[in-house]
Design an enzyme around this catalytic site. Sequence first.
Site, PDB file in Angstrom:
ATOM      1  N   ARG A 140      14.527  10.570  -6.436  1.00  0.00           N
ATOM      2  CA  ARG A 140      13.538   9.560  -6.029  1.00  0.00           C
ATOM      3  C   ARG A 140      13.757   8.222  -6.747  1.00  0.00           C
ATOM      4  O   ARG A 140      14.234   8.177  -7.885  1.00  0.00           O
ATOM      5  CB  ARG A 140      12.126  10.103  -6.268  1.00  0.00           C
ATOM      6  CG  ARG A 140      11.876  11.324  -5.386  1.00  0.00           C
ATOM      7  CD  ARG A 140      10.481  11.835  -5.507  1.00  0.00           C
ATOM      8  NE  ARG A 140       9.493  10.891  -5.013  1.00  0.00           N
ATOM      9  CZ  ARG A 140       8.181  11.077  -5.145  1.00  0.00           C
ATOM     10  NH1 ARG A 140       7.730  12.164  -5.753  1.00  0.00           N
ATOM     11  NH2 ARG A 140       7.336  10.188  -4.675  1.00  0.00           N
ATOM     12  N   ARG A 150      -4.011  11.141 -15.098  1.00  0.00           N
ATOM     13  CA  ARG A 150      -4.474  10.008 -15.903  1.00  0.00           C
ATOM     14  C   ARG A 150      -5.397  10.460 -17.030  1.00  0.00           C
ATOM     15  O   ARG A 150      -5.428   9.858 -18.105  1.00  0.00           O
ATOM     16  CB  ARG A 150      -5.151   8.979 -14.993  1.00  0.00           C
ATOM     17  CG  ARG A 150      -4.126   8.234 -14.098  1.00  0.00           C
ATOM     18  CD  ARG A 150      -4.781   7.674 -12.860  1.00  0.00           C
ATOM     19  NE  ARG A 150      -3.929   6.778 -12.080  1.00  0.00           N
ATOM     20  CZ  ARG A 150      -3.033   7.177 -11.155  1.00  0.00           C
ATOM     21  NH1 ARG A 150      -2.833   8.457 -10.914  1.00  0.00           N
ATOM     22  NH2 ARG A 150      -2.329   6.280 -10.477  1.00  0.00           N
ATOM     23  N   LYS A 181      -5.444  15.261  -8.217  1.00  0.00           N
ATOM     24  CA  LYS A 181      -4.183  15.255  -8.967  1.00  0.00           C
ATOM     25  C   LYS A 181      -4.002  13.928  -9.708  1.00  0.00           C
ATOM     26  O   LYS A 181      -3.682  13.917 -10.888  1.00  0.00           O
ATOM     27  CB  LYS A 181      -3.024  15.499  -7.987  1.00  0.00           C
ATOM     28  CG  LYS A 181      -1.673  15.612  -8.639  1.00  0.00           C
ATOM     29  CD  LYS A 181      -0.764  16.537  -7.868  1.00  0.00           C
ATOM     30  CE  LYS A 181      -0.190  15.892  -6.608  1.00  0.00           C
ATOM     31  NZ  LYS A 181       0.957  15.023  -6.857  1.00  0.00           N
ATOM     32  N   LYS A 229       8.929  10.080  -0.600  1.00  0.00           N
ATOM     33  CA  LYS A 229       7.997  10.973  -1.295  1.00  0.00           C
ATOM     34  C   LYS A 229       8.749  12.227  -1.750  1.00  0.00           C
ATOM     35  O   LYS A 229       9.969  12.225  -1.798  1.00  0.00           O
ATOM     36  CB  LYS A 229       6.828  11.323  -0.371  1.00  0.00           C
ATOM     37  CG  LYS A 229       5.958  10.122  -0.022  1.00  0.00           C
ATOM     38  CD  LYS A 229       5.217   9.636  -1.257  1.00  0.00           C
ATOM     39  CE  LYS A 229       4.408   8.390  -0.989  1.00  0.00           C
ATOM     40  NZ  LYS A 229       3.878   7.786  -2.200  1.00  0.00           N
ATOM     41  N   GLY A 248       6.288  12.762  -9.367  1.00  0.00           N
ATOM     42  CA  GLY A 248       6.559  11.326  -9.363  1.00  0.00           C
ATOM     43  C   GLY A 248       5.538  10.562 -10.181  1.00  0.00           C
ATOM     44  O   GLY A 248       5.874   9.612 -10.901  1.00  0.00           O
ATOM     45  N   ARG A 261       9.134  12.361   4.245  1.00  0.00           N
ATOM     46  CA  ARG A 261       8.057  13.029   4.995  1.00  0.00           C
ATOM     47  C   ARG A 261       8.055  12.686   6.479  1.00  0.00           C
ATOM     48  O   ARG A 261       7.487  13.420   7.286  1.00  0.00           O
ATOM     49  CB  ARG A 261       6.700  12.718   4.360  1.00  0.00           C
ATOM     50  CG  ARG A 261       6.524  13.511   3.082  1.00  0.00           C
ATOM     51  CD  ARG A 261       5.154  13.379   2.481  1.00  0.00           C
ATOM     52  NE  ARG A 261       5.060  14.281   1.335  1.00  0.00           N
ATOM     53  CZ  ARG A 261       4.199  14.138   0.336  1.00  0.00           C
ATOM     54  NH1 ARG A 261       3.351  13.121   0.328  1.00  0.00           N
ATOM     55  NH2 ARG A 261       4.176  15.010  -0.651  1.00  0.00           N
ATOM     56  N   SER A 263       2.138   0.379  -4.094  1.00  0.00           N
ATOM     57  CA  SER A 263       2.305   1.641  -4.816  1.00  0.00           C
ATOM     58  C   SER A 263       1.414   1.680  -6.046  1.00  0.00           C
ATOM     59  O   SER A 263       1.554   0.860  -6.960  1.00  0.00           O
ATOM     60  CB  SER A 263       3.768   1.819  -5.235  1.00  0.00           C
ATOM     61  OG  SER A 263       3.843   2.786  -6.261  1.00  0.00           O
ATOM     62  N   ASP A 278      -0.852  10.117   1.178  1.00  0.00           N
ATOM     63  CA  ASP A 278      -0.448  11.513   0.976  1.00  0.00           C
ATOM     64  C   ASP A 278      -0.932  12.436   2.099  1.00  0.00           C
ATOM     65  O   ASP A 278      -0.594  13.617   2.114  1.00  0.00           O
ATOM     66  CB  ASP A 278      -0.990  12.024  -0.362  1.00  0.00           C
ATOM     67  CG  ASP A 278      -0.290  11.345  -1.532  1.00  0.00           C
ATOM     68  OD1 ASP A 278       0.853  10.884  -1.354  1.00  0.00           O
ATOM     69  OD2 ASP A 278      -0.901  11.256  -2.611  1.00  0.00           O
TER      70      ASP A 278
HETATM   71  C1  S3P Z   1      -0.132   8.374  -6.739  1.00  0.00           C
HETATM   72  C2  S3P Z   1       0.270   7.328  -5.953  1.00  0.00           C
HETATM   73  C3  S3P Z   1       0.948   7.489  -4.667  1.00  0.00           C
HETATM   74  C4  S3P Z   1       0.802   8.898  -4.123  1.00  0.00           C
HETATM   75  C5  S3P Z   1       1.059   9.935  -5.181  1.00  0.00           C
HETATM   76  C6  S3P Z   1       0.074   9.772  -6.325  1.00  0.00           C
HETATM   77  C7  S3P Z   1      -0.779   8.120  -8.028  1.00  0.00           C
HETATM   78  O1  S3P Z   1       2.332   7.239  -4.834  1.00  0.00           O
HETATM   79  O2  S3P Z   1       1.676   9.100  -3.047  1.00  0.00           O
HETATM   80  O3  S3P Z   1       0.921  11.240  -4.655  1.00  0.00           O
HETATM   81  O4  S3P Z   1      -1.372   9.048  -8.600  1.00  0.00           O
HETATM   82  O5  S3P Z   1      -0.722   6.973  -8.488  1.00  0.00           O
HETATM   83  P1  S3P Z   1       2.949   5.750  -4.662  1.00  0.00           P
HETATM   84  O6  S3P Z   1       2.466   4.946  -5.764  1.00  0.00           O
HETATM   85  O7  S3P Z   1       4.431   5.966  -4.718  1.00  0.00           O
HETATM   86  O8  S3P Z   1       2.489   5.317  -3.321  1.00  0.00           O
END
Ligand code: S3P
Length: 747
Positions: free
Chosen positions: A437, A341, A336, A657, A409, A661, A482, A630
């Site tokens: 969020r 990206r 994902k 999240k 997100g 969670r 993050s 995740d």
């Molecule tokens: C992600 C980063 C993570 C992850 C999300 C995907 C990403 O989130 O939990 O499912 O693709 O950069 P955080 O940056 O909030 O940790």
Amino acid sequence: MAKKKPVTVVNRLVVIGLGLIGSSLAASVRNNGLAKEVIGISRRQSTLEIALNNGIVDRCVDDLSQVAQELEQGDIVVIGVPTLSVPSVLQECVEQISAEVTLTDVASVKESVVNSAIELFGAVPPQLVPGHPIAGSEKSGVTAANPELFVDHRVILTPVETTAKSHLERATKLWQSVGALVSSMDVQEHDQILAATSHLPHFLAYSLVDTLAGMNEKTDIFRYAAGGFRDFTRIAASDPIMWRDIAIANKNAVIDVMDKMMDNLTALRASIEAEDKQALTQLFIRSREARNHFGSMLESNKTDTGLQSPMNEKIINYIVSPGGNARGDLRVPGDKSMSHRSIMLGSLADGMTEVTGFLEGEDSLATLQAFRDMGVEIEGPNEGRVVIRGVGLHGLQAPKKPLYLGNSGTSIRLLSGLLAGQAFDVELQGDASLSGRPMGRVANPLREMGAVIETEKDGTPPLRIKGGRKLKGINYTMPMASAQVKSCVLLAGLYAEGETSTVEPAPTRDHTERMLRGFGYKVDSDNDKASLSGGGRLTATRINVPADISSSAFFMVAAAIVPGSDITLRHVGVNPTRVGVINILRQMGANIELFNRAQVGDEPVADIRVRYSPLKGIAIPEDQVPLAIDEFPVLFIAAACAEGTTVLTGAEELRVKESDRIQSMADGLVTLGVDAVATDDGIRIQGGEIGSGEVESFDDHRIAMAFSIAGLRASGPITIKEANNVATSFPNFISLARQVGINIKLA
Ligand code: S3P
């Protein structure tokens, strides 16, 4: 439904107006024994006779006054007359029947009903629950009555402030009992959505047939009409009086969307006249892709990406029965994070980028749609293949409406960085979960860079970003680990003057840095620091997205907890910033083997084989938390099956999240009889027996999938409520789960 034991849900049902909707409701309630008596009211004697003869009602009268006095609390009166006749019938009802009786209507336009109630009575009476079953058909009248008409169809109720809760509950129960999926919506929102998705298509169909009929002087052109014409105009056979009323009652919303349609048609006409191949191809590709997306959403009964109407959304529950096993060889869908990206960087590159292995889940499709909305031509996805005609770093166009990012997100946070440096204003929105969020974590560094970005007061979406700002590079020390925050800042850095860098408190996934390099952009990574300079360009490339380790994790745990299991997962992305789940499971005693290691583009991949071996509880090392961020929901299931206690700390990020969670999992585990205690920054789980029961998914895909895996070791069936969001990250989860031997079904 017919098989269920009848349970009375209302005392008496009175239906005024026995058209298709009214008579179908009466028939369904009577067939299923849902009311003590079903009374039909119609001024037409012939209608009443048919209703009686066909067993649709128990009793018929031709005027409300003949039954009004009898009605009492527990009874419900449904006004089933055409939209413009609702006010006069409503007046009779309110004047003649007790305020204890629930009143509802089925008109397709709600504001006109509400306004007429206010005009008549000064306020909407508490007993009135405005409603609209989305269950039309081009057939009409009592002879078309169909007791199954509402099964799995949406009924929208649009209660107002004055509507009493007890009446709302009674109306909800009535519709649910005939198999409908009841949801609630604001009056205006209802009318606008319906104007676009139902009313306009009907008027277009009527208008097209009328236009062609008017041209039909010499030959009968309809004789040559093919299937397309038939499909397109089927709804022009609908009830003319009903549609006349809808047109007038929803005048403003209809005119609004009709104007947009006319502008679009005018532009199409101009493109045809000018023989503008590019404009025509763009329009047709854009709409074909939107239609395909819409079609697949409807097939999977999942429609909430903002592209489509939520009207057909069907709530999906899972039921997992114990006794399944976990054996097989499979490849889960694409990663994902990388899929998001690939669309973002492909769109901003110069040239054509081809992506294979793209995840066709709702989250990554939301990103894809956002870039289409900003004028990027994107073909696909077609079995994971997407072709993006990049527009360059400065080639995006202002979207015509707010970008809707659904549940995602990653989309909203990464896009906020990219969009902070554009010339145009933009608004980013999401679904209920995303709207709760925290976005301050991206808005704050972006503001430091000079961006103007607004959130709601509590720092949640929508995000409103002002265009035309000059950004300057910053060195940002991130307060939390993050990858989304890091990526957001780096992507804004592409547009900033000078160097932008991020310093992270612990390593997080580095797909943005790797993929930027794949697009020929210089990014330096030095321990906890990543930096780049603005003003460069991205060059189109090919991207092969490996299988998602986060989706693979469900099957890794499945194999790890069921004796006799043996699962091989192919071509999984094993970037060192993502393998926390493997490290943690191994530490718990899991038997995991990685082989066929290879480098695909900028990312390492491997095949992963997991066989059963007994697990033991551990204290999860905090340095593994961001690397498995995740995967915790399903790791908690592994912990529940392990011997001893598993303790997680340092994982407060899990609370923000798609759901909280820690709490979501703790609640579900406790429901299933597992000793699980949530703490501020983690959880403590005592391994033992998993019982059966009903758990909530909290609209969170990973919670739903984690409990599906728990079903393998449960003592009885587990029902997982409202698992629709699984489609955000793992659209074929159910079929792969069945393929490996998990007894899972939809309910
Ligand atoms: C992600 C980063 C993570 C992850 C999300 C995907 C990403 O989130 O939990 O499912 O693709 O950069 P955080 O940056 O909030 O940790």
